[in-house]
Scaffold this motif. Structure first.
Motif, PDB file in Angstrom:
ATOM      1  N   GLY A  84      -3.998 -13.558  -1.757  1.00  0.00           N
ATOM      2  CA  GLY A  84      -5.053 -12.546  -1.893  1.00  0.00           C
ATOM      3  C   GLY A  84      -5.714 -12.129  -0.589  1.00  0.00           C
ATOM      4  N   ALA A  85      -5.232 -12.644   0.561  1.00  0.00           N
ATOM      5  CA  ALA A  85      -5.793 -12.177   1.854  1.00  0.00           C
ATOM      6  C   ALA A  85      -5.466 -10.694   2.041  1.00  0.00           C
ATOM      7  N   VAL A  86      -4.285 -10.302   1.569  1.00  0.00           N
ATOM      8  CA  VAL A  86      -3.928  -8.882   1.523  1.00  0.00           C
ATOM      9  C   VAL A  86      -4.066  -8.473   0.060  1.00  0.00           C
ATOM     10  N   ASP A  87      -4.955  -7.543  -0.217  1.00  0.00           N
ATOM     11  CA  ASP A  87      -5.291  -7.219  -1.605  1.00  0.00           C
ATOM     12  C   ASP A  87      -5.418  -5.707  -1.747  1.00  0.00           C
ATOM     13  N   PRO A  88      -4.547  -5.081  -2.567  1.00  0.00           N
ATOM     14  CA  PRO A  88      -4.581  -3.611  -2.680  1.00  0.00           C
ATOM     15  C   PRO A  88      -5.810  -3.067  -3.409  1.00  0.00           C
ATOM     16  N   THR A  89      -6.687  -3.943  -3.918  1.00  0.00           N
ATOM     17  CA  THR A  89      -7.876  -3.434  -4.618  1.00  0.00           C
ATOM     18  C   THR A  89      -9.117  -3.415  -3.713  1.00  0.00           C
ATOM     19  N   ILE A  90      -8.900  -3.406  -2.391  1.00  0.00           N
ATOM     20  CA  ILE A  90     -10.040  -3.325  -1.466  1.00  0.00           C
ATOM     21  C   ILE A  90     -10.519  -1.865  -1.268  1.00  0.00           C
ATOM     22  N   GLY A  91      -9.940  -0.922  -2.026  1.00  0.00           N
ATOM     23  CA  GLY A  91     -10.233   0.505  -1.815  1.00  0.00           C
ATOM     24  C   GLY A  91     -11.712   0.848  -1.762  1.00  0.00           C
ATOM     25  N   LEU A 143      -7.751   1.246  -5.794  1.00  0.00           N
ATOM     26  CA  LEU A 143      -6.546   0.852  -5.045  1.00  0.00           C
ATOM     27  C   LEU A 143      -6.484   1.529  -3.683  1.00  0.00           C
ATOM     28  N   ASP A 144      -5.923   0.821  -2.693  1.00  0.00           N
ATOM     29  CA  ASP A 144      -5.661   1.359  -1.360  1.00  0.00           C
ATOM     30  C   ASP A 144      -4.395   0.639  -0.877  1.00  0.00           C
ATOM     31  N   LEU A 145      -3.302   1.384  -0.745  1.00  0.00           N
ATOM     32  CA  LEU A 145      -2.046   0.735  -0.357  1.00  0.00           C
ATOM     33  C   LEU A 145      -1.794   0.823   1.146  1.00  0.00           C
ATOM     34  N   GLY A 146      -2.869   1.032   1.918  1.00  0.00           N
ATOM     35  CA  GLY A 146      -2.759   1.188   3.371  1.00  0.00           C
ATOM     36  C   GLY A 146      -1.996   0.071   4.067  1.00  0.00           C
ATOM     37  N   ALA A 147      -2.053  -1.132   3.540  1.00  0.00           N
ATOM     38  CA  ALA A 147      -1.421  -2.259   4.237  1.00  0.00           C
ATOM     39  C   ALA A 147       0.073  -2.365   3.977  1.00  0.00           C
ATOM     40  N   THR A 148       0.589  -1.742   2.934  1.00  0.00           N
ATOM     41  CA  THR A 148       2.018  -1.917   2.637  1.00  0.00           C
ATOM     42  C   THR A 148       2.818  -0.616   2.574  1.00  0.00           C
ATOM     43  N   ALA A 149       2.178   0.520   2.293  1.00  0.00           N
ATOM     44  CA  ALA A 149       2.955   1.756   2.070  1.00  0.00           C
ATOM     45  C   ALA A 149       3.631   2.268   3.350  1.00  0.00           C
ATOM     46  N   LYS A 150       2.946   2.169   4.487  1.00  0.00           N
ATOM     47  CA  LYS A 150       3.559   2.622   5.746  1.00  0.00           C
ATOM     48  C   LYS A 150       4.786   1.766   6.055  1.00  0.00           C
ATOM     49  N   ALA A 151       4.621   0.452   5.919  1.00  0.00           N
ATOM     50  CA  ALA A 151       5.719  -0.467   6.228  1.00  0.00           C
ATOM     51  C   ALA A 151       6.887  -0.258   5.264  1.00  0.00           C
ATOM     52  N   GLY A 175       2.436   1.689  13.872  1.00  0.00           N
ATOM     53  CA  GLY A 175       2.465   0.257  14.181  1.00  0.00           C
ATOM     54  C   GLY A 175       3.347  -0.574  13.268  1.00  0.00           C
ATOM     55  N   ASP A 176       3.937   0.050  12.255  1.00  0.00           N
ATOM     56  CA  ASP A 176       4.881  -0.660  11.380  1.00  0.00           C
ATOM     57  C   ASP A 176       6.275  -0.162  11.713  1.00  0.00           C
ATOM     58  N   LEU A 177       7.121  -1.069  12.202  1.00  0.00           N
ATOM     59  CA  LEU A 177       8.417  -0.663  12.761  1.00  0.00           C
ATOM     60  C   LEU A 177       9.548  -1.390  12.040  1.00  0.00           C
ATOM     61  N   HIS A 227     -14.620  -1.889  11.348  1.00  0.00           N
ATOM     62  CA  HIS A 227     -13.194  -1.588  11.546  1.00  0.00           C
ATOM     63  C   HIS A 227     -12.502  -1.660  10.192  1.00  0.00           C
ATOM     64  N   HIS A 228     -11.203  -1.360  10.188  1.00  0.00           N
ATOM     65  CA  HIS A 228     -10.536  -1.072   8.911  1.00  0.00           C
ATOM     66  C   HIS A 228      -9.804  -2.238   8.240  1.00  0.00           C
ATOM     67  N   ILE A 229      -9.944  -3.445   8.786  1.00  0.00           N
ATOM     68  CA  ILE A 229      -9.327  -4.592   8.103  1.00  0.00           C
ATOM     69  C   ILE A 229     -10.426  -5.310   7.312  1.00  0.00           C
ATOM     70  N   ILE A 230     -10.273  -5.297   5.998  1.00  0.00           N
ATOM     71  CA  ILE A 230     -11.306  -5.835   5.115  1.00  0.00           C
ATOM     72  C   ILE A 230     -10.968  -7.256   4.678  1.00  0.00           C
ATOM     73  N   ALA A 255       6.358  -8.217   7.624  1.00  0.00           N
ATOM     74  CA  ALA A 255       5.677  -8.347   8.915  1.00  0.00           C
ATOM     75  C   ALA A 255       4.238  -7.853   8.813  1.00  0.00           C
ATOM     76  N   ASN A 256       4.038  -6.687   8.182  1.00  0.00           N
ATOM     77  CA  ASN A 256       2.675  -6.152   8.115  1.00  0.00           C
ATOM     78  C   ASN A 256       1.787  -6.946   7.162  1.00  0.00           C
ATOM     79  N   THR A 257       2.415  -7.492   6.114  1.00  0.00           N
ATOM     80  CA  THR A 257       1.660  -8.359   5.201  1.00  0.00           C
ATOM     81  C   THR A 257       1.102  -9.542   5.987  1.00  0.00           C
ATOM     82  N   LEU A 263      -5.248 -11.481  10.455  1.00  0.00           N
ATOM     83  CA  LEU A 263      -6.583 -11.025  10.880  1.00  0.00           C
ATOM     84  C   LEU A 263      -7.645 -11.420   9.862  1.00  0.00           C
ATOM     85  N   VAL A 264      -7.282 -11.325   8.576  1.00  0.00           N
ATOM     86  CA  VAL A 264      -8.250 -11.673   7.522  1.00  0.00           C
ATOM     87  C   VAL A 264      -8.531 -13.170   7.532  1.00  0.00           C
ATOM     88  N   LEU A 265      -7.469 -13.985   7.717  1.00  0.00           N
ATOM     89  CA  LEU A 265      -7.634 -15.441   7.617  1.00  0.00           C
ATOM     90  C   LEU A 265      -8.382 -16.035   8.801  1.00  0.00           C
TER      91      LEU A 265
HETATM   92  P1  AMP Z   1      -2.541  -1.402   9.059  1.00  0.00           P
HETATM   93  O1  AMP Z   1      -2.820  -0.043   9.625  1.00  0.00           O
HETATM   94  O2  AMP Z   1      -1.100  -1.619   8.751  1.00  0.00           O
HETATM   95  O3  AMP Z   1      -3.140  -2.506   9.849  1.00  0.00           O
HETATM   96  O4  AMP Z   1      -3.253  -1.417   7.629  1.00  0.00           O
HETATM   97  C1  AMP Z   1      -4.631  -1.269   7.548  1.00  0.00           C
HETATM   98  C2  AMP Z   1      -4.993  -0.578   6.270  1.00  0.00           C
HETATM   99  O5  AMP Z   1      -4.779  -1.463   5.174  1.00  0.00           O
HETATM  100  C3  AMP Z   1      -6.464  -0.208   6.206  1.00  0.00           C
HETATM  101  O6  AMP Z   1      -6.674   1.084   6.708  1.00  0.00           O
HETATM  102  C4  AMP Z   1      -6.764  -0.289   4.722  1.00  0.00           C
HETATM  103  O7  AMP Z   1      -6.346   0.898   4.109  1.00  0.00           O
HETATM  104  C5  AMP Z   1      -5.855  -1.407   4.256  1.00  0.00           C
HETATM  105  N1  AMP Z   1      -6.472  -2.740   4.250  1.00  0.00           N
HETATM  106  C6  AMP Z   1      -7.478  -3.224   5.043  1.00  0.00           C
HETATM  107  N2  AMP Z   1      -7.732  -4.508   4.770  1.00  0.00           N
HETATM  108  C7  AMP Z   1      -6.862  -4.872   3.784  1.00  0.00           C
HETATM  109  C8  AMP Z   1      -6.631  -6.092   3.068  1.00  0.00           C
HETATM  110  N3  AMP Z   1      -7.311  -7.213   3.304  1.00  0.00           N
HETATM  111  N4  AMP Z   1      -5.660  -6.070   2.124  1.00  0.00           N
HETATM  112  C9  AMP Z   1      -4.950  -4.953   1.871  1.00  0.00           C
HETATM  113  N5  AMP Z   1      -5.122  -3.792   2.509  1.00  0.00           N
HETATM  114  C10 AMP Z   1      -6.049  -3.747   3.471  1.00  0.00           C
END
Ligand code: AMP
Ligand code: MG
Length: 302
Positions: A84-91, A143-151, A175-177, A227-230, A255-257, A263-265
């Protein structure tokens, strides 16, 4: 010979590179089309995306495309694998701390943080019916899929280019390659905190590489800088000792997960990365660099 093209989309830099130079036009078009399709499915900034429809219907399930189901499955796997450190319901938390529109606009003014409760993130309250292709999120959650959709998009684009255009390919989105296909020489990748800053050059033959950073997407708020990491546990920007994490894994999604989770941990990141046997490079608040034993050796500083 390698041919490459770069452009901006999803408020970030996008790059595609191929070995067979005559394939570049088609490879470029393929990445653009896939990104457009993914945006229609899960872009939180688009009112007409399926993700926005799920969010505005929170508390019940609605019909969605197979692509959205796949992207939700990917996000939930990331949540499960990181406890749950990466959680798509942080929207709702992302919006609450001020990141409700495009980052360029967010930076133009001090964002006002209004007192008031936002429901605690909880990825177990995302429901998916695979047979009926329906999905929903619990009432009060977004929902916010920012952490996985780009990757995910980088992985699928690189793989599809390699398989259909018969060339080794590299796709990078914000940044996701991801690299796919056979190549005699490894790709030379500069790993830094953002493009244009000092970097370490590494050789990459396969898999995905992701960099997450709290140092780039920052803005002013009435409660100080954000900043954008929640951190899903607090609903606030993460506050650990690491400001940037880069991870190399078998896919960009993995990798992005891991880079986001690191960063969260915070203080627990080193143990998490070592236990998972991941190749990772962390940069601390004061610029100090730490790498796991699996991190590739330096080719040269770029
Ligand atoms: P990235 O640009 O790959 O580092 O992803 C950052 C994006 O993921 C943020 O802009 C948010 O949309 C989303 N995000 C931020 N913190 C989390 C988290 N703890 N779990 C899942 N998604 C997150
Ligand atoms: Mg990333």
């Amino acid at each position: 010979m390698t041919a490459s093209e770069s452009w901006s989309d999803w408020s970030c830099e996008v790059r595609v590179a191929v070995d067979r130079t005559s394939a570049l036009g088609e490879a470029h078009a393929l990445v653009r089309h896939l990104m457009d399709d993914v945006a229609v499915a899960v872009d939180r900034f688009r009112d007409d995306s399926e993700l926005s429809a799920i969010n505005s219907s929170a508390g019940r399930m609605i019909p969605v495309s197979r692509r959205t189901i796949t992207l939700l499955d990917t996000a939930l796997q990331a949540a499960a694998s990181t406890g749950g450190a990466v959680d798509p319901t942080i929207g709702a938390h992302v919006k609450h701390v001020g990141y409700g529109t495009d980052i360029a606009e967010v930076r133009t003014a001090t964002q006002v943080i209004r007192p008031g409760q936002v429901s605690q993130a909880d990825w177990t309250r995302v429901k998916i019916d695979h047979d009926l292709s329906m999905a929903g999120v619990g009432a009060g959650l977004e929902l916010d899929l920012g952490a996985t959709a780009k990757a995910w998009t980088a992985d699928v684009a690189a793989r599809t280019i390699a398989n259909t255009l018969h060339t080794a390919a590299l796709v990078e989105i914000g940044g996701d390659l991801s690299v796919a296909g056979h190549r005699d020489e490894p790709w030379q990748i500069d790993v830094g905190e953002r493009s244009g800053t000092p970097a370490q050059r590494i050789a990459l033959t396969h898999g995905g590489l992701a960099t997450s950073s709290t140092a780039v997407r920052r803005w002013r708020t009435t409660d100080g800088e954000a900043h954008h990491i929640i951190d899903p546990r607090t609903g606030l920007p993460s506050s650990g000792p690491w400001r940037t994490a880069t991870v190399w894994a078998s896919t960009a999604v993995e990798a992005n997960t891991a880079s986001t989770a690191a960063l969260v941990l915070g203080d627990e990141a080193v143990a998490y990365l070592n236990e998972a046997g991941l190749a990772a490079r962390l940069v601390g608040r004061f610029g100090q660099v730490w790498t796991t034993p699996a991190w590739p050796t330096e080719v040269r500083a770029a």
